[in-house]
Design a protein around this motif. Structure first.
Motif, short mmCIF file in Angstrom:
data_model
loop_
_atom_site.label_atom_id
_atom_site.label_comp_id
_atom_site.label_asym_id
_atom_site.label_seq_id
_atom_site.Cartn_x
_atom_site.Cartn_y
_atom_site.Cartn_z
N PHE A 170 -24.72 -51.04 10.79
CA PHE A 170 -25.65 -51.65 9.84
C PHE A 170 -25.36 -53.13 9.62
O PHE A 170 -26.22 -53.87 9.15
CB PHE A 170 -25.59 -50.92 8.50
CG PHE A 170 -26.14 -49.53 8.53
CD1 PHE A 170 -27.51 -49.30 8.65
CD2 PHE A 170 -25.30 -48.44 8.46
CE1 PHE A 170 -28.02 -48.02 8.70
CE2 PHE A 170 -25.80 -47.15 8.50
CZ PHE A 170 -27.16 -46.94 8.62
N TYR A 171 -24.16 -53.56 10.01
CA TYR A 171 -23.76 -54.95 9.79
C TYR A 171 -23.91 -55.80 11.06
O TYR A 171 -23.36 -56.88 11.14
CB TYR A 171 -22.31 -54.99 9.30
CG TYR A 171 -22.14 -54.37 7.93
CD1 TYR A 171 -22.23 -55.15 6.78
CD2 TYR A 171 -21.95 -53.00 7.79
CE1 TYR A 171 -22.10 -54.58 5.52
CE2 TYR A 171 -21.82 -52.42 6.53
CZ TYR A 171 -21.90 -53.21 5.42
OH TYR A 171 -21.79 -52.65 4.17
N GLN A 172 -24.71 -55.30 12.00
CA GLN A 172 -24.98 -56.06 13.21
C GLN A 172 -26.29 -56.83 13.12
O GLN A 172 -26.67 -57.54 14.05
CB GLN A 172 -25.04 -55.10 14.42
CG GLN A 172 -23.79 -54.25 14.60
CD GLN A 172 -22.53 -55.07 14.73
OE1 GLN A 172 -22.49 -56.05 15.48
NE2 GLN A 172 -21.49 -54.69 13.99
N THR A 173 -26.99 -56.68 12.02
CA THR A 173 -28.28 -57.34 11.82
C THR A 173 -28.35 -57.92 10.41
O THR A 173 -27.56 -57.54 9.54
CB THR A 173 -29.44 -56.35 12.02
OG1 THR A 173 -30.68 -56.99 11.74
CG2 THR A 173 -29.28 -55.15 11.09
N ASP A 174 -29.30 -58.82 10.20
CA ASP A 174 -29.47 -59.43 8.87
C ASP A 174 -30.70 -58.89 8.15
O ASP A 174 -31.04 -59.37 7.06
CB ASP A 174 -29.58 -60.95 9.00
CG ASP A 174 -28.29 -61.57 9.49
OD1 ASP A 174 -27.21 -61.03 9.19
OD2 ASP A 174 -28.35 -62.60 10.20
N TRP A 175 -31.36 -57.92 8.73
CA TRP A 175 -32.56 -57.38 8.11
C TRP A 175 -32.27 -56.68 6.79
O TRP A 175 -33.14 -56.55 5.93
CB TRP A 175 -33.26 -56.41 9.07
CG TRP A 175 -33.92 -57.10 10.23
CD1 TRP A 175 -33.48 -57.13 11.52
CD2 TRP A 175 -35.12 -57.88 10.20
NE1 TRP A 175 -34.33 -57.89 12.31
CE2 TRP A 175 -35.35 -58.35 11.52
CE3 TRP A 175 -36.03 -58.23 9.20
CZ2 TRP A 175 -36.44 -59.16 11.85
CZ3 TRP A 175 -37.12 -59.03 9.52
CH2 TRP A 175 -37.32 -59.48 10.84
N LEU A 176 -31.05 -56.24 6.63
CA LEU A 176 -30.66 -55.55 5.39
C LEU A 176 -29.95 -56.47 4.41
O LEU A 176 -29.38 -56.01 3.42
CB LEU A 176 -29.76 -54.35 5.72
CG LEU A 176 -30.39 -53.26 6.58
CD1 LEU A 176 -29.37 -52.17 6.89
CD2 LEU A 176 -31.61 -52.66 5.89
N ALA A 177 -30.00 -57.78 4.67
CA ALA A 177 -29.34 -58.75 3.79
C ALA A 177 -29.80 -58.65 2.33
O ALA A 177 -28.99 -58.84 1.42
CB ALA A 177 -29.55 -60.17 4.32
N PRO A 178 -31.08 -58.36 2.06
CA PRO A 178 -31.48 -58.21 0.65
C PRO A 178 -30.72 -57.11 -0.09
O PRO A 178 -30.62 -57.13 -1.31
CB PRO A 178 -32.97 -57.88 0.74
CG PRO A 178 -33.41 -58.54 2.01
CD PRO A 178 -32.25 -58.35 2.95
N LEU A 179 -30.17 -56.16 0.67
CA LEU A 179 -29.43 -55.06 0.06
C LEU A 179 -27.94 -55.38 -0.09
O LEU A 179 -27.21 -54.65 -0.76
CB LEU A 179 -29.58 -53.78 0.89
CG LEU A 179 -31.00 -53.27 1.10
CD1 LEU A 179 -30.97 -52.01 1.97
CD2 LEU A 179 -31.69 -52.99 -0.23
N GLY A 180 -27.49 -56.45 0.58
CA GLY A 180 -26.07 -56.79 0.57
C GLY A 180 -25.38 -56.46 1.87
O GLY A 180 -24.15 -56.55 1.98
N ILE A 181 -26.15 -56.07 2.88
CA ILE A 181 -25.62 -55.70 4.19
C ILE A 181 -26.08 -56.74 5.21
O ILE A 181 -27.29 -56.88 5.44
CB ILE A 181 -26.09 -54.30 4.60
CG1 ILE A 181 -25.62 -53.27 3.56
CG2 ILE A 181 -25.59 -53.93 5.99
CD1 ILE A 181 -26.16 -51.87 3.78
N TYR A 182 -25.15 -57.45 5.82
CA TYR A 182 -25.52 -58.54 6.72
C TYR A 182 -24.45 -58.74 7.79
O TYR A 182 -23.32 -58.27 7.66
CB TYR A 182 -25.72 -59.84 5.93
CG TYR A 182 -24.58 -60.17 5.00
CD1 TYR A 182 -23.47 -60.88 5.43
CD2 TYR A 182 -24.61 -59.74 3.67
CE1 TYR A 182 -22.42 -61.17 4.58
CE2 TYR A 182 -23.56 -60.03 2.80
CZ TYR A 182 -22.47 -60.75 3.26
OH TYR A 182 -21.43 -61.02 2.42
#
Length: 262
Positions: A170-182
């Protein structure tokens, strides 16, 4: 200090706390810009000095926004307005500013982005939130905030007591950055992911629901600091305008100083 009760319907305390919080954020961002973009050492030192208390006034701002949502007539309209402002901030910092040579100023999910999503969630969940006991809601937020506070580090839980690892994929992409995962390459000059701060916001919502039902205390209606109260009523415009103004004024001063020195 004069205390006035000029408007019983207006809860001046909310305006004043919000105004104080946004003024702290303006100075904090000014030190960041002056230090990183323009290279002023004194600004870097002040930025580092105030960094430990930044979560405090930012959290206070988020909490107050949650209280305000419990009093708002239309959180949907309010949320869309904040979302539009957040889009303007991203356009300016991530697209326009780099064209003029300014780097490390991009904001992809700052505090306005966070608040816009939170307010919209509040609008869609309004009926459900009203059915929840304010005490139970605040307690749930108090439990979930620390549980999700390590999400950017790949962990959920309470340290050694309870620990759940989030898969590295999940930390290989920035698409989840709004959730805190980047990913390790992600950067946002102002970054407030939904987790864990969404629970600070909803703690404010539940506190507001409680006070709306039982009545705000008398001191909340008293006017103490007109200046901060004024800022508190203009926070959205202040937040949109303060960064361009800081860049523009500093650049003008630098150019004029260079001309004088020559």
């Amino acid at each position: 200090m004069d205390i006035q009760k000029t408007d019983k319907k207006r809860i001046f305390f909310i305006d004043e706390v919000r105004g104080f919080s946004v003024s702290c954020m303006v100075f904090y961002h000014a030190f960041y810009i002056l230090g990183t973009t323009f290279g002023y050492e004194w600004a870097k030192k002040l930025f580092g000095f105030f960094m430990p208390v930044q979560p405090l006034f930012a959290g206070l701002f988020i909490f107050i926004c949650g209280i305000s949502c419990s009093l708002s007539k239309s959180n949907l309209k309010r949320g869309l307005k904040i979302l539009a402002a957040a889009g303007v901030v991203t356009l300016f910092t991530a697209v326009i500013m780099p064209l003029f040579g300014f780097v490390e100023c991009e904001i992809y999910f700052g505090i306005l982005h966070l608040l816009s999503v939170c307010v919209l969630l509040c609008a869609f969940l309004e009926k459900l939130l009203c059915r929840v006991s304010p005490f139970a809601g605040i307690l749930a937020c108090a439990v979930l905030y620390p549980f999700t506070s390590g999400i950017s580090s790949g962990m959920l839980g309470y340290g050694e007591l309870i620990s759940v690892a989030i898969p590295d994929v999940f930390y290989q992409t920035d698409w989840l950055a709004p959730l805190g995962i980047y990913s390790p390459d992600f950067f946002s000059a102002d970054y407030f992911p939904l987790f864990p701060d969404v629970f600070v916001f909803f703690a404010g919502v539940f506190a507001g629901v409680h006070w709306k039902k039982s009545g705000f205390p008398e001191w909340a209606y008293q006017q103490r600091a007109k200046f901060f109260g004024f800022l508190g009523r203009k926070t959205l415009w202040i937040y949109i305008a303060h960064m361009p103004l800081i860049y523009a004024v500093t650049e003008i001063i630098r150019l004029v100083s260079g001309m004088i020195a020559v």
